[in-house]
Design a protein around this motif. Structure first.
Motif, PDB file in Angstrom:
ATOM      1  N   ARG A 133       0.854  -1.198   0.000  1.00 55.90           N
ATOM      2  CA  ARG A 133       0.000   0.000   0.000  1.00 55.90           C
ATOM      3  C   ARG A 133       0.886   1.243   0.000  1.00 55.90           C
ATOM      4  NH1 ARG A 133      -2.993  -3.352   2.965  1.00 55.90           N
ATOM      5  NH2 ARG A 133      -5.020  -3.799   2.040  1.00 55.90           N
ATOM      6  N   HIS A 166      -6.629  12.448  -8.962  1.00 52.52           N
ATOM      7  CA  HIS A 166      -7.482  11.629  -9.827  1.00 52.52           C
ATOM      8  C   HIS A 166      -8.898  12.191  -9.839  1.00 52.52           C
ATOM      9  CE1 HIS A 166     -10.181   7.976 -10.139  1.00 52.52           C
ATOM     10  NE2 HIS A 166      -9.672   8.082 -11.338  1.00 52.52           N
ATOM     11  N   VAL A 193      -3.510   5.335  -9.962  1.00 54.26           N
ATOM     12  CA  VAL A 193      -4.404   4.754  -8.955  1.00 54.26           C
ATOM     13  C   VAL A 193      -4.322   3.231  -9.005  1.00 54.26           C
ATOM     14  CG1 VAL A 193      -6.831   4.383  -8.392  1.00 54.26           C
ATOM     15  CG2 VAL A 193      -6.021   6.679  -8.816  1.00 54.26           C
ATOM     16  N   LYS A 194      -4.318   2.681 -10.230  1.00 55.99           N
ATOM     17  CA  LYS A 194      -4.279   1.222 -10.373  1.00 55.99           C
ATOM     18  C   LYS A 194      -2.937   0.657  -9.933  1.00 55.99           C
ATOM     19  CE  LYS A 194      -7.445   1.185 -14.224  1.00 55.99           C
ATOM     20  NZ  LYS A 194      -7.530   1.122 -15.668  1.00 55.99           N
ATOM     21  N   ARG A 208      -2.200   1.092  -5.970  1.00 56.57           N
ATOM     22  CA  ARG A 208      -3.222   0.647  -5.005  1.00 56.57           C
ATOM     23  C   ARG A 208      -3.821   1.799  -4.221  1.00 56.57           C
ATOM     24  NH1 ARG A 208      -1.978  -4.715  -1.664  1.00 56.57           N
ATOM     25  NH2 ARG A 208      -4.201  -4.507  -1.349  1.00 56.57           N
ATOM     26  N   PRO A 236      -9.681   5.129  -4.561  1.00 57.86           N
ATOM     27  CA  PRO A 236     -10.313   6.288  -5.195  1.00 57.86           C
ATOM     28  C   PRO A 236     -11.292   6.938  -4.228  1.00 57.86           C
ATOM     29  CG  PRO A 236     -11.254   4.259  -6.053  1.00 57.86           C
ATOM     30  CD  PRO A 236     -10.147   3.863  -5.132  1.00 57.86           C
ATOM     31  N   THR A 237     -11.588   8.217  -4.441  1.00 63.61           N
ATOM     32  CA  THR A 237     -12.496   8.886  -3.498  1.00 63.61           C
ATOM     33  C   THR A 237     -13.909   8.334  -3.636  1.00 63.61           C
ATOM     34  OG1 THR A 237     -13.576  10.945  -2.951  1.00 63.61           O
ATOM     35  CG2 THR A 237     -12.702  10.798  -5.137  1.00 63.61           C
ATOM     36  N   ALA A 238     -14.629   8.324  -2.515  1.00 63.35           N
ATOM     37  CA  ALA A 238     -16.003   7.801  -2.531  1.00 63.35           C
ATOM     38  C   ALA A 238     -16.956   8.802  -3.153  1.00 63.35           C
ATOM     39  CB  ALA A 238     -16.444   7.474  -1.112  1.00 63.35           C
ATOM     40  N   MET A 242     -16.806  10.064  -6.142  1.00 65.86           N
ATOM     41  CA  MET A 242     -16.780  10.040  -7.617  1.00 65.86           C
ATOM     42  C   MET A 242     -18.148  10.314  -8.245  1.00 65.86           C
ATOM     43  SD  MET A 242     -13.710   9.656  -8.664  1.00 65.86           S
ATOM     44  CE  MET A 242     -13.402   8.813 -10.190  1.00 65.86           C
ATOM     45  N   PRO A 243     -19.242   9.671  -7.765  1.00 66.77           N
ATOM     46  CA  PRO A 243     -20.539   9.935  -8.405  1.00 66.77           C
ATOM     47  C   PRO A 243     -20.964  11.399  -8.272  1.00 66.77           C
ATOM     48  CG  PRO A 243     -20.659   8.011  -6.987  1.00 66.77           C
ATOM     49  CD  PRO A 243     -19.365   8.670  -6.700  1.00 66.77           C
ATOM     50  N   ASP A 288      -9.751  -5.423   0.916  1.00 67.84           N
ATOM     51  CA  ASP A 288      -9.015  -4.778  -0.164  1.00 67.84           C
ATOM     52  C   ASP A 288      -7.963  -5.724  -0.737  1.00 67.84           C
ATOM     53  OD1 ASP A 288      -8.138  -2.555  -1.777  1.00 67.84           O
ATOM     54  OD2 ASP A 288      -6.389  -2.445  -0.469  1.00 67.84           O
ATOM     55  N   SER A 316     -10.593  -1.168 -10.050  1.00 71.03           N
ATOM     56  CA  SER A 316     -11.578  -0.105 -10.269  1.00 71.03           C
ATOM     57  C   SER A 316     -11.025   1.226  -9.815  1.00 71.03           C
ATOM     58  CB  SER A 316     -12.864  -0.351  -9.479  1.00 71.03           C
ATOM     59  OG  SER A 316     -13.021  -1.677  -9.179  1.00 71.03           O
ATOM     60  N   ASP A 328     -13.394   3.862  -9.758  1.00 68.91           N
ATOM     61  CA  ASP A 328     -14.615   4.632  -9.524  1.00 68.91           C
ATOM     62  C   ASP A 328     -15.352   4.059  -8.312  1.00 68.91           C
ATOM     63  OD1 ASP A 328     -15.361   2.256 -10.530  1.00 68.91           O
ATOM     64  OD2 ASP A 328     -16.230   3.015 -12.380  1.00 68.91           O
ATOM     65  N   PHE A 329     -16.643   4.319  -8.214  1.00 70.76           N
ATOM     66  CA  PHE A 329     -17.373   3.912  -7.023  1.00 70.76           C
ATOM     67  C   PHE A 329     -17.476   2.392  -6.877  1.00 70.76           C
ATOM     68  CE2 PHE A 329     -20.831   3.662  -3.982  1.00 70.76           C
ATOM     69  CZ  PHE A 329     -20.380   4.586  -3.053  1.00 70.76           C
ATOM     70  N   TRP A 349     -15.225   0.438  -6.675  1.00 67.02           N
ATOM     71  CA  TRP A 349     -14.219   0.072  -5.672  1.00 67.02           C
ATOM     72  C   TRP A 349     -14.917  -0.170  -4.333  1.00 67.02           C
ATOM     73  CZ3 TRP A 349     -12.012   1.319  -1.060  1.00 67.02           C
ATOM     74  CH2 TRP A 349     -10.675   0.976  -0.862  1.00 67.02           C
ATOM     75  N   TYR A 350     -15.860   0.721  -3.994  1.00 69.71           N
ATOM     76  CA  TYR A 350     -16.560   0.615  -2.716  1.00 69.71           C
ATOM     77  C   TYR A 350     -17.650  -0.456  -2.756  1.00 69.71           C
ATOM     78  CZ  TYR A 350     -14.109   4.844  -1.518  1.00 69.71           C
ATOM     79  OH  TYR A 350     -13.118   5.745  -1.264  1.00 69.71           O
TER      80      TYR A 350
END
Lengths: 194, 267
Positions: free
Chosen positions: A21, A34, A79-80, A83, A86-88, A90-91, B173, B183, B185-186, B188-189
């Motif tokens: 990590r 990102h 990001v890939k 590891r 990503p932020t929660a 995004m939507p 994880d 992923s 994007d979301f 991931w969660y």
């Protein structure tokens, strides 16, 4: 020959599978960048939906959009590979970015450019802060430093482009850009944490 | 700063142990020499003094008898020739033993995931790897299954909950990472959340399962993964509908814009 190939394959696998990590600071930096590039991509998508066929603004926005897409690809790769979580949100950035882009473009070409100027100004400052932070770290992360520098230069370029295309002629320019800049800073603050 | 406070509290505990271990005259010189040896070793900053791992490892064998408690730590310390009061090294008590056990399990799970994904004979990946990893991880609980409800309740104390959640989320994880999820994007969660739900419900099922070799638990787990697949299919269908609504919405906006003479295709 076979042996060499097998060794190469196993080495590749090692690299691919056993990534540790990232350091929390690096994790935060890549996550927010990102999210930022994703938001920028959505803003330009929104602007293109309205200004796509505009004779003078269309090609300018399209050019900047192409560059933002390359940035987004770059940070998605980071990001890939590293590891990073990503932020929660995004939507939320998906909708907010598109709404900001389309909304500003509906107010006219100048307002769209004013929106670009305000966003890129906030992002440029934010990238500079990150570069300072990264340079102060003991181990220098050359790849990340270079990525952020390249992006920052492109973003400041967009700022210039926006000013050249009459951003300051937009209605209520000062208030408009102040609101957007505050919004960007809030978005950065949130994406670093959530 | 952290190191400093750590070392000073460590010294304090050394003197504390020193007073009490003098009661145990037979062991005291041996113990103190071991303690000081390990203090010298701890200068690299990696381990906080005495070989805590040794005591924790040894304490695990007393869990089935005394639960996740200070008593187990005390017996564990005695079993490796430390005075019983060495449990003072673990001021938070039972949760430290649970933490140790979970870190160890998660490390073993990573080893398992690495082996499964890199083996030459049909390496596992995707959903099959996730399912086998959950089974493997739950099997690690079997030796302590009678005392696991107690561990679950200790883990849920307000002071321990954050750490417990963090360990669990890192484990989920790891599983998804090795399963090849990249992923950004979301999703991931969503993925980690679904895995957490499956894991936790199966864990709860397992602690009251009385079947031979926990056969009912593994059947339960298989059904949960089946449900997950159905859920994913449903979601994909729902996304199709949302996508359709989006297209409809943008077509409507274009129409309205053309009507008011603002669009690009107005006459």
């Amino acid at each position: 020959m076979m042996k060499v190939r097998r060794l190469a394959v196993s080495l590749l696998r090692c690299r691919y599978y056993s990534t540790p990590r990232p350091h929390p600071a690096i994790d935060r930096i890549i996550r927010v960048d990102h999210a930022g590039e994703y938001g920028a991509d959505r803003i330009y998508t929104g602007q293109m939906a309205v200004l796509g066929t505009h004779p003078s603004a269309g090609p300018v926005v399209k050019h900047m959009w192409e560059q933002e897409k390359a940035h987004l690809e770059l940070f998605e790769r980071l990001v890939k590979e590293r590891r990073v979580r990503p932020t929660a949100l995004m939507p939320l950035w998906n909708i907010a970015g598109y709404a900001l882009g389309a909304g500003s473009a509906l107010l006219g070409k100048e307002a769209a450019m004013a929106c670009t100027v305000a966003v890129e100004q906030a992002i440029g400052e934010h990238y500079n802060d990150q570069l300072r932070e990264l340079l102060n770290r003991e181990e220098k992360d050359e790849e990340l430093l270079k990525s952020i520098k390249d992006c920052r230069d492109d973003e400041l370029d967009h700022l210039e482009t926006g000013l050249e295309h009459d951003a300051e002629q937009a209605p209520a320019y000062e208030i408009f850009s102040q609101i957007i800049r505050t919004g960007c800073k809030t978005a950065i603050w949130l994406s670093e944490r959530i | 700063m952290y190191m400093y406070t750590n070392m000073s509290s460590f010294r304090f505990r050394l003197s504390f142990i020193g007073i009490f271990s003098s009661v145990n005259i037979r062991n005291s010189s041996r113990v103190s020499s071991r303690l000081f040896c390990s203090e010298a070793k701890s200068n690299d900053g990696s381990s906080p003094g005495i070989d805590r791992k040794l005591i924790l490892d040894s304490s695990l064998q007393f869990v089935s008898q005394y639960g996740w408690s200070v008593k187990a730590l005390e017996s564990g310390a005695k079993a490796v020739d430390f005075p019983g009061v060495a449990h003072g090294l673990f001021p938070s008590g039972g949760i430290e033993l649970i933490e140790h056990f979970e870190f160890d399990c998660n490390a073993r799970l990573i080893k398992y995931l690495e082996d499964m994904t890199t083996r030459d004979n049909e390496p596992l990946k995707g959903g099959r790897l996730v399912q086998s990893a959950v089974e493997e991880r739950l099997q690690m609980l079997i030796p302590y299954i009678d005392k696991w409800p107690e561990a679950l309740s200790i883990k849920a104390y307000p002071s321990n909950a954050v750490g417990s959640l963090e360990r669990a989320s890192q484990m989920f994880d790891d599983i998804w990472y090795y399963a090849g999820d990249r992923s950004t994007d979301f999703n991931w969660y969503t993925k980690r959340g679904i895995l957490a739900a499956v894991y936790c419900t199966t864990e709860l099922y397992m602690i009251q399962d009385k079947s031979v070799n926990f056969q009912d638990t593994w059947d339960f787990l298989r059904r949960r993964f089946q449900d997950t697949r159905t859920f994913t299919e449903c979601r994909q269908q729902a996304e199709g509908i949302v996508g359709g609504a989006y297209e409809f919405g943008s077509a409507a906006i274009t129409t309205v814009m053309n009507l008011v003479g603002f669009g690009s295709r107005n006459r």
